[in-house]
Design a protein around this motif. Structure first.
Motif, PDB file in Angstrom:
ATOM      1  N   PHE A   1     -11.171  -2.638   1.696  1.00  0.00           N
ATOM      2  CA  PHE A   1     -11.069  -1.717   0.569  1.00  0.00           C
ATOM      3  C   PHE A   1     -12.319  -0.852   0.455  1.00  0.00           C
ATOM      4  O   PHE A   1     -13.406  -1.255   0.864  1.00  0.00           O
ATOM      5  CB  PHE A   1     -10.874  -2.490  -0.741  1.00  0.00           C
ATOM      6  CG  PHE A   1      -9.533  -3.158  -0.862  1.00  0.00           C
ATOM      7  CD1 PHE A   1      -8.411  -2.426  -1.214  1.00  0.00           C
ATOM      8  CD2 PHE A   1      -9.387  -4.518  -0.638  1.00  0.00           C
ATOM      9  CE1 PHE A   1      -7.165  -3.039  -1.339  1.00  0.00           C
ATOM     10  CE2 PHE A   1      -8.152  -5.136  -0.755  1.00  0.00           C
ATOM     11  CZ  PHE A   1      -7.042  -4.390  -1.107  1.00  0.00           C
TER      12      PHE A   1
ATOM     13  N   GLU B   1      -6.893   6.259   6.967  1.00  0.00           N
ATOM     14  CA  GLU B   1      -6.687   6.169   5.538  1.00  0.00           C
ATOM     15  C   GLU B   1      -7.583   5.098   4.939  1.00  0.00           C
ATOM     16  O   GLU B   1      -7.991   4.162   5.627  1.00  0.00           O
ATOM     17  CB  GLU B   1      -5.215   5.850   5.232  1.00  0.00           C
ATOM     18  CG  GLU B   1      -4.273   6.984   5.586  1.00  0.00           C
ATOM     19  CD  GLU B   1      -2.833   6.595   5.364  1.00  0.00           C
ATOM     20  OE1 GLU B   1      -2.057   7.482   4.973  1.00  0.00           O
ATOM     21  OE2 GLU B   1      -2.487   5.426   5.592  1.00  0.00           O
ATOM     22  N   ARG B   2      -7.868   5.264   3.684  1.00  0.00           N
ATOM     23  CA  ARG B   2      -8.628   4.265   2.956  1.00  0.00           C
ATOM     24  C   ARG B   2      -7.714   3.564   1.975  1.00  0.00           C
ATOM     25  O   ARG B   2      -6.745   4.152   1.468  1.00  0.00           O
ATOM     26  CB  ARG B   2      -9.796   4.902   2.200  1.00  0.00           C
ATOM     27  CG  ARG B   2      -9.396   5.989   1.245  1.00  0.00           C
ATOM     28  CD  ARG B   2     -10.499   6.404   0.303  1.00  0.00           C
ATOM     29  NE  ARG B   2     -10.622   5.474  -0.801  1.00  0.00           N
ATOM     30  CZ  ARG B   2     -11.305   5.742  -1.916  1.00  0.00           C
ATOM     31  NH1 ARG B   2     -11.930   6.880  -2.052  1.00  0.00           N
ATOM     32  NH2 ARG B   2     -11.381   4.859  -2.873  1.00  0.00           N
ATOM     33  N   LEU B   3      -8.018   2.313   1.717  1.00  0.00           N
ATOM     34  CA  LEU B   3      -7.282   1.535   0.725  1.00  0.00           C
ATOM     35  C   LEU B   3      -8.213   1.267  -0.446  1.00  0.00           C
ATOM     36  O   LEU B   3      -9.402   1.018  -0.262  1.00  0.00           O
ATOM     37  CB  LEU B   3      -6.811   0.208   1.319  1.00  0.00           C
ATOM     38  CG  LEU B   3      -5.885   0.257   2.538  1.00  0.00           C
ATOM     39  CD1 LEU B   3      -5.536  -1.158   2.978  1.00  0.00           C
ATOM     40  CD2 LEU B   3      -4.631   1.058   2.238  1.00  0.00           C
ATOM     41  N   SER B   4      -7.662   1.299  -1.637  1.00  0.00           N
ATOM     42  CA  SER B   4      -8.456   0.943  -2.809  1.00  0.00           C
ATOM     43  C   SER B   4      -7.653   0.016  -3.703  1.00  0.00           C
ATOM     44  O   SER B   4      -6.431   0.106  -3.782  1.00  0.00           O
ATOM     45  CB  SER B   4      -8.894   2.188  -3.586  1.00  0.00           C
ATOM     46  OG  SER B   4      -7.779   2.863  -4.124  1.00  0.00           O
ATOM     47  N   ASN B   5      -8.374  -0.888  -4.353  1.00  0.00           N
ATOM     48  CA  ASN B   5      -7.792  -1.781  -5.350  1.00  0.00           C
ATOM     49  C   ASN B   5      -7.855  -1.017  -6.666  1.00  0.00           C
ATOM     50  O   ASN B   5      -8.929  -0.818  -7.223  1.00  0.00           O
ATOM     51  CB  ASN B   5      -8.624  -3.071  -5.400  1.00  0.00           C
ATOM     52  CG  ASN B   5      -8.034  -4.106  -6.332  1.00  0.00           C
ATOM     53  OD1 ASN B   5      -7.100  -3.823  -7.078  1.00  0.00           O
ATOM     54  ND2 ASN B   5      -8.586  -5.310  -6.314  1.00  0.00           N
TER      55      ASN B   5
ATOM     56  N   LYS C   1      -3.349   4.123  -1.192  1.00  0.00           N
ATOM     57  CA  LYS C   1      -3.762   4.738   0.074  1.00  0.00           C
ATOM     58  C   LYS C   1      -4.274   6.147  -0.190  1.00  0.00           C
ATOM     59  O   LYS C   1      -3.669   6.900  -0.949  1.00  0.00           O
ATOM     60  CB  LYS C   1      -2.574   4.850   1.028  1.00  0.00           C
ATOM     61  CG  LYS C   1      -2.193   3.612   1.789  1.00  0.00           C
ATOM     62  CD  LYS C   1      -1.070   3.981   2.764  1.00  0.00           C
ATOM     63  CE  LYS C   1      -0.625   2.809   3.601  1.00  0.00           C
ATOM     64  NZ  LYS C   1       0.446   3.237   4.549  1.00  0.00           N
TER      65      LYS C   1
ATOM     66  N   VAL D   1      -2.274  -1.231  -4.716  1.00  0.00           N
ATOM     67  CA  VAL D   1      -3.061  -0.934  -3.519  1.00  0.00           C
ATOM     68  C   VAL D   1      -2.770   0.518  -3.175  1.00  0.00           C
ATOM     69  O   VAL D   1      -1.644   0.863  -2.819  1.00  0.00           O
ATOM     70  CB  VAL D   1      -2.685  -1.848  -2.340  1.00  0.00           C
ATOM     71  CG1 VAL D   1      -3.525  -1.500  -1.118  1.00  0.00           C
ATOM     72  CG2 VAL D   1      -2.886  -3.310  -2.714  1.00  0.00           C
TER      73      VAL D   1
ATOM     74  N   ALA E   1      -3.815  -0.058   9.253  1.00  0.00           N
ATOM     75  CA  ALA E   1      -4.091   0.747   8.065  1.00  0.00           C
ATOM     76  C   ALA E   1      -5.185   1.760   8.337  1.00  0.00           C
ATOM     77  O   ALA E   1      -5.105   2.916   7.929  1.00  0.00           O
ATOM     78  CB  ALA E   1      -4.477  -0.156   6.899  1.00  0.00           C
TER      79      ALA E   1
ATOM     80  N   PRO F   1       0.830  -1.219   0.000  1.00  0.00           N
ATOM     81  CA  PRO F   1       0.000   0.000   0.000  1.00  0.00           C
ATOM     82  C   PRO F   1       0.857   1.259   0.000  1.00  0.00           C
ATOM     83  O   PRO F   1       1.787   1.392   0.794  1.00  0.00           O
ATOM     84  CB  PRO F   1      -0.806  -0.118   1.295  1.00  0.00           C
ATOM     85  CG  PRO F   1      -0.825  -1.574   1.596  1.00  0.00           C
ATOM     86  CD  PRO F   1       0.495  -2.100   1.134  1.00  0.00           C
TER      87      PRO F   1
ATOM     88  N   HIS G   1       0.779   5.790  -0.907  1.00  0.00           N
ATOM     89  CA  HIS G   1       0.120   7.005  -1.354  1.00  0.00           C
ATOM     90  C   HIS G   1       0.544   7.299  -2.791  1.00  0.00           C
ATOM     91  O   HIS G   1       1.579   6.810  -3.253  1.00  0.00           O
ATOM     92  CB  HIS G   1       0.498   8.190  -0.469  1.00  0.00           C
ATOM     93  CG  HIS G   1      -0.025   8.088   0.930  1.00  0.00           C
ATOM     94  ND1 HIS G   1       0.757   7.732   1.987  1.00  0.00           N
ATOM     95  CD2 HIS G   1      -1.277   8.274   1.421  1.00  0.00           C
ATOM     96  CE1 HIS G   1       0.037   7.721   3.094  1.00  0.00           C
ATOM     97  NE2 HIS G   1      -1.204   8.029   2.780  1.00  0.00           N
TER      98      HIS G   1
END
Length: 245
Positions: free
Chosen positions: A214, A164-168, A143, A141, A159, A108, A110
């Motif tokens: 996610f 923070e958010r995680l996205s695929n 952030k 991945v 995480a 992950p 930014h």
């Protein structure tokens, strides 16, 4: 083809049941009409599609597959595996864009940190092949900062503790490593990439603690390579072709 096959099966079944001669004749005529319409129309459509494809602008795409093991079982660093495979491909063939698969960069990061990482990767690809690196579409991945809901604030994993958010996501990186487009997966796998209704029913997370966290993307933003708009589909999003059409 399916219509023609079903038509033939139905006709055969009807005739074998000993239907009256007039009925057999009507069915045979109907079957002939269906075949007479479907087959020529299908042939016309196929020629039309092939002609449009032949006249359409094209890109030469280099798809790179690392054949990595799942998760923690894989000892190698994924991005290095894909970079080495890309180098091998580019030494043999010229392509307009490289494509690395979903989560090929699985650490992950930014967007700013990802650009720095990609800058080094693209520089090494260019130096090793003796030419300018090729644009790259890669699964990552990503952030991003996010506003927390009460349900997620109760979470304790690292995480999300960092707000923070995680996205695929799929990103388009240019030869200098700069990111010129980001697509974030919109349809996530329930209990794999997210816990459905977690905001409304927070205790669901305790039932499936290993489910992903996610966040869904919100737009179908195309990644534009040399004037060609490319809209990624990630994993099960292949089941929704209408978003591309």
């Amino acid at each position: 083809l399916w219509i023609a096959a079903l038509d033939a099966i139905a006709t055969e079944d009807f005739l074998q049941r000993g239907s009256p001669p007039p009925a057999r004749k009507r069915l045979a005529i109907a079957a002939a009409v269906v075949l007479g319409v479907v087959v020529p129309f299908g042939a016309f459509r196929m020629r039309s599609i092939e002609a449009r494809a032949a006249d359409a602008p094209s890109l030469r795409i280099g798809v790179v597959q690392g054949n990595l093991l799942d998760g923690a079982r894989e000892p190698r660093e994924s991005a290095r595996v894909y970079r080495d495979a890309s180098l091998d491909l580019l030494r043999r063939e010229a392509v307009d864009v490289l494509v690395w698969p979903e989560l090929s960069i699985n650490r992950p990061m930014h967007a700013d940190d990802l650009e720095k990482f990609l800058r080094n990767e693209m520089r090494e690809i260019g130096a090793s092949t003796g030419k300018t690196a090729t644009p790259l579409i890669a699964g990552v991945v990503l952030k991003r900062p996010t506003v927390r809901s009460p349900a997620r604030v109760r979470r304790s994993d690292a995480a999300f503790a960092a707000e923070e958010r995680l996205s695929n996501a799929a990103i388009l990186a240019m030869p200098d490593g700069s990111i010129h487009g980001i697509y974030e997966k919109r349809t996530l796998v329930p209990f794999g990439e997210k816990v459905p209704f977690e905001n409304e029913v927070p205790w669901l997370r305790s039932v499936v603690p290993k489910a992903g966290s996610f966040m869904e993307g919100s737009t179908d933003e195309a990644l534009v390579v040399d004037g060609h708009p490319l809209l990624p589909r990630i994993c099960l999003e292949d089941m929704f072709p209408e978003r591309v059409r």
